[in-house]
Design a protein around this motif. Structure first.
Motif, mmCIF file in Angstrom:
data_model
loop_
_atom_site.group_PDB
_atom_site.id
_atom_site.type_symbol
_atom_site.label_atom_id
_atom_site.label_comp_id
_atom_site.label_asym_id
_atom_site.label_seq_id
_atom_site.Cartn_x
_atom_site.Cartn_y
_atom_site.Cartn_z
ATOM 1 N N LYS A 118 17.115 -18.558 1.514
ATOM 2 C CA LYS A 118 17.922 -17.344 1.529
ATOM 3 C C LYS A 118 18.865 -17.414 0.347
ATOM 4 O O LYS A 118 19.820 -18.164 0.342
ATOM 5 N N SER A 151 18.020 -11.207 -5.064
ATOM 6 C CA SER A 151 16.766 -10.787 -4.444
ATOM 7 C C SER A 151 16.147 -9.676 -5.280
ATOM 8 O O SER A 151 16.781 -9.102 -6.152
ATOM 9 N N THR A 188 15.078 -4.250 7.864
ATOM 10 C CA THR A 188 14.991 -5.237 6.784
ATOM 11 C C THR A 188 14.988 -6.648 7.347
ATOM 12 O O THR A 188 14.234 -7.503 6.885
ATOM 13 N N ASP A 189 15.839 -6.902 8.334
ATOM 14 C CA ASP A 189 15.897 -8.226 8.967
ATOM 15 C C ASP A 189 14.536 -8.583 9.563
ATOM 16 O O ASP A 189 14.039 -9.703 9.395
ATOM 17 N N ARG A 216 11.982 -9.231 6.556
ATOM 18 C CA ARG A 216 12.248 -10.532 5.918
ATOM 19 C C ARG A 216 11.787 -11.684 6.805
ATOM 20 O O ARG A 216 11.175 -12.643 6.333
ATOM 21 N N ARG A 238 8.935 -14.414 5.883
ATOM 22 C CA ARG A 238 9.232 -15.861 5.884
ATOM 23 C C ARG A 238 8.313 -16.612 6.839
ATOM 24 O O ARG A 238 7.838 -17.706 6.524
#
Length: 141
Positions: A11, A15, A43-44, A47, A51
């Motif tokens: 993180k 970005s 968005t969370d 992402r 990941r």
């Protein structure tokens, strides 16, 4: 020149913005998970999904094998003016291959870059001056 290769954190503060198209059903399912509090926003969720997929690929070692096969460097790779001047003095040319972020110092002139950089392949982002990117445009893949 490998002393200035750094592993990127998962993180980071920097970005790159991307745009994706999703079907209405998938988007609705994401919104439901957000509404239920599993994620703070779309968005969370996206992402986290990316990941998790990258972690699964890494565990399968597909990315590692590909990196070895293509001789790519992973992480942050800085190219300073001093690095390129040493290459020029030695009569060597550079093939930049990075997965992550490649940065060419702002004090690198287009002439020095053209004399020392044969090709640039970056899977991620390349940070260099507009003038430098323009001079190297035919060498960037």
């Amino acid at each position: 020149m490998t002393d200035n290769v750094y592993k990127l954190r998962d993180k980071g503060g920097e970005s790159e913005k991307i745009t994706i198209n999703l079907g209405y059903v998938d988007l609705g399912r994401i919104d439901l998970l957000v509404q239920e509090g599993f994620y703070s926003n779309r968005t969370d969720f996206i992402r986290t999904a990316i990941r998790n997929q990258l972690a699964a690929e890494a565990e399968a070692e597909a990315v590692k094998r590909s990196v070895v096969r293509h001789s790519l460097e992973i992480g942050l790779r800085d190219y300073s003016r001093a690095d390129l001047e040493l290459l020029k003095a030695a009569g060597e040319r550079l093939h930049i291959k990075v997965v992550g972020l490649a940065r060419i110092a702002p004090d690198v002139t287009p002439e020095l870059a053209l004399a020392t950089i044969e090709s640039i392949t970056v899977l991620g982002a390349l940070q260099a001056s507009t003038e430098l990117k323009s001079a190297l445009a035919e060498r960037i893949r």
